[in-house]
Write an enzyme that holds these catalytic residues in place. Structure first.
Site: not given
Ligand code: GLA
Length: 393
Positions: A138, A180, A200
Site C-alpha cells: 500500500d 489507481g 477506498d
Molecule cells: C489505505 C488502503 C486501505 C487500507 C488502509 C490501511 O487507505 O487503501 O485499503 O489498507 O490504507 O491503513
C-alpha cells in the site's frame, strides 16, 4: 503453478473494514475458524489477510504497539498483538487456508506503523519465512520518497517488491494498492496480480446511490486490462457487520438494502474482482452468507476464461455489464440506478447474440425460460438482474 498465480481472482477475507487498528492474532484466528465453520471455504474463500496495524508504531505510547520497529539485524517486528506470526500462519495453513499480510513501500503505513522503505529485500524474506501467501503493498507514505510523479516513479516501489517476491521460494500474490495512480490498470500486470483502481470504498452514499456503485462503475471502465493472473481490484466486499475506524470497535450493520447487496456482489463477480470480504466473520448472518456464497454467482467471478465484463450501456437509469464465459455463455448484469422499481428490456442486439436463448436467473438458481430477441423484467431500486444466457441449439 510455475510463475502463474491468481489464475482466477483471489477470494478471502481482510481485517481492515471491521478491525482497523484493533487487529490481533486472536481476531485473525477467529476469521480462519469461521471461514471453515461458516462454509465459506467450501465456496473458494481461502485467504485470511491482515491489513495495516500489525507492526509497531514509532513513538507510540501504548506498549502493545510501541517499541523498536526492527531488531538489530533490521528484521521487522510485529507488535504485541501478534506474539508469533509463524505459529499463526501455521494455524491458518493447517486448516487448508492461506495467509496474507500488508505493508507500505514508504517509511510508514497509512496509519503510521512501520513501512518497508529501505528494507524491501529483508521484509520479503521475513514474509516468506513467516508463511505468508499474499502481500498487499500500500503506497501510503511512499510519496515522500518517490523521485516525482512521473510513471517511472509510480512504478518503482512495485518493481522493487515484485523482483524480491520473484526471488523467494514461496508463491506470494502481490496486491498493488495505490488507488489507481498512473493508470495502474495499464501496467499493474508487469509487477503484480491485482491492483486497486480507486480510493477506498467507504460507506457513504454518492448522490442517492451507495458508494460501491461509484467505485464499481469506475473499476468497470478498465475491463479490457483484466486477464488470468491480473485483476482490477475495486476494494472489498463490505456487507454484514462492519467496524468503526475511530471508535473502540463499535460495529454496525451495513446500511444497504438486500437488493443493493445483491447488486454489489453481482457487480464484483461480473468484474472478475478479487472477492475479499471485510466484515465481521463472527457475526456472519444467514443473509450475508447467502450473498457471499451463491455458487452460480461466484462461478461468474471465477470463470477460467478470466474476462472482465464490458460496459454495454450506461444511462442515468441503467448500467449494463456483459461477461463472456468459458463455455460460450454470457453473464449479464442489468443494474437499476434509479430509486424506483422499473421495467427493463435486455435486447439481444445490444449484447451481441441472436435467436433463441436459454436464460437463467443466477441468484435464484433457476431457468426463467427460452427467449427470442429480448428478455424483459422488473428490477428493484439500485438492484440487479443477474442472468446467464446460453444459445438454445
Ligand atoms: C489505505 C488502503 C486501505 C487500507 C488502509 C490501511 O487507505 O487503501 O485499503 O489498507 O490504507 O491503513
Amino acid at each position: 503453478m510455475g510463475n502463474q498465480l491468481a489464475l482466477t481472482p483471489p477470494m478471502g477475507w481482510n481485517s481492515w473494514y471491521i478491525h482497523y487498528h484493533r487487529v490481533s492474532d486472536q481476531v485473525r484466528r477467529q476469521a480462519a475458524d469461521q471461514m471453515i465453520a461458516s462454509g465459506m471455504a467450501d465456496y473458494g474463500y481461502q485467504y485470511v489477510n491482515i491489513d495495516d496495524c500489525w507492526m509497531r508504531k514509532e513513538g507510540a505510547d501504548d506498549p502493545e504497539i510501541g517499541g523498536p520497529i526492527r531488531d538489530t539485524d533490521g528484521r521487522l517486528l510485529p507488535n504485541q498483538r501478534f506474539p508469533e506470526m509463524k505459529v499463526m500462519t501455521n494455524y491458518i495453513h493447517a486448516k487448508g487456508l492461506k495467509a496474507g499480510t500488508y505493508i507500505s513501500p514508504g517509511p510508514q503505513t497509512c496509519q503510521g506503523f512501520a513501512g518497508s522503505f529501505g528494507y524491501e529485500a529483508l521484509d520479503a524474506v521475513t514474509f516468506a519465512e513467516g508463511g505468508f501467501d499474499f502481500l498487499k503493498y500500500d503506497w501510503c507514505s511512499y510519496g515522500q520518497k518517490a523521485g516525482g510523479k512521473e510513471l517511472m516513479h509510480l512504478k518503482k516501489p512495485y518493481q522493487v517488491m515484485w523482483a524480491e517476491l520473484q526471488g523467494l521460494k514461496r508463491d506470494v500474490v502481490h496486491n498493488l494498492c495505490q488507488y489507481g495512480m498512473g493508470e495502474v490498470w495499464k501496467w499493474g500486470a508487469e509487477v503484480g496480480h491485482c491492483w486497486r483502481t480507486t480510493g477506498d470504498l467507504g460507506l457513504e452514499k454518492a448522490d442517492s446511490l451507495p458508494g460501491f456503485y461509484r467505485i464499481g462503475m469506475k473499476n468497470a471502465e478498465h475491463w479490457a486490462y483484466a486477464h488470468p493472473g491480473a485483476w482490477n481490484d475495486p476494494d472489498y466486499i463490505l456487507i454484514g457487520w462492519v467496524g468503526d475506524a475511530h471508535q473502540l470497535g463499535e460495529e454496525k450493520a451495513i446500511n444497504l438494502t438486500p437488493e443493493e447487496q445483491y447488486a454489489y456482489m453481482s457487480m464484483w463477480c461480473l468484474m472478475a474482482a478479487p472477492l475479499i470480504y471485510s466484515g465481521d466473520m463472527v457475526e456472519l448472518d444467514a443473509f450475508t452468507l447467502n450473498v457471499l456464497c451463491n455458487h452460480e454467482v461466484i462461478e461468474v467471478d471465477q470463470d477460467p476464461l478470466g474476462k472482465q465484463a464490458r460496459i454495454v450501456k450506461k444511462t442515468d437509469a441503467e448500467f449494463l455489464l456483459v461477461k463472456d464465459l468459458e463455455d460460450g455463455s454470457k453473464a449479464v448484469g442489468l443494474f437499476n440506478l434509479t430509486n424506483n422499481a422499473r421495467k427493463f428490456k435486455l435486447l439481444w442486439s445490444e449484447i451481441g447474440i441472436t435467436g433463441k436463448q436459454r436464460v437463467r436467473d443466477l441468484w435464484r438458481q433457476r431457468d426463467v425460460g427460452i427467449f427470442n430477441e429480448l428478455y424483459e423484467t422488473e428490477v428493484s431500486p439500485h438492484g440487479v438482474l443477474l442472468v446467464r444466457i446460453w444459445p438454445k441449439l
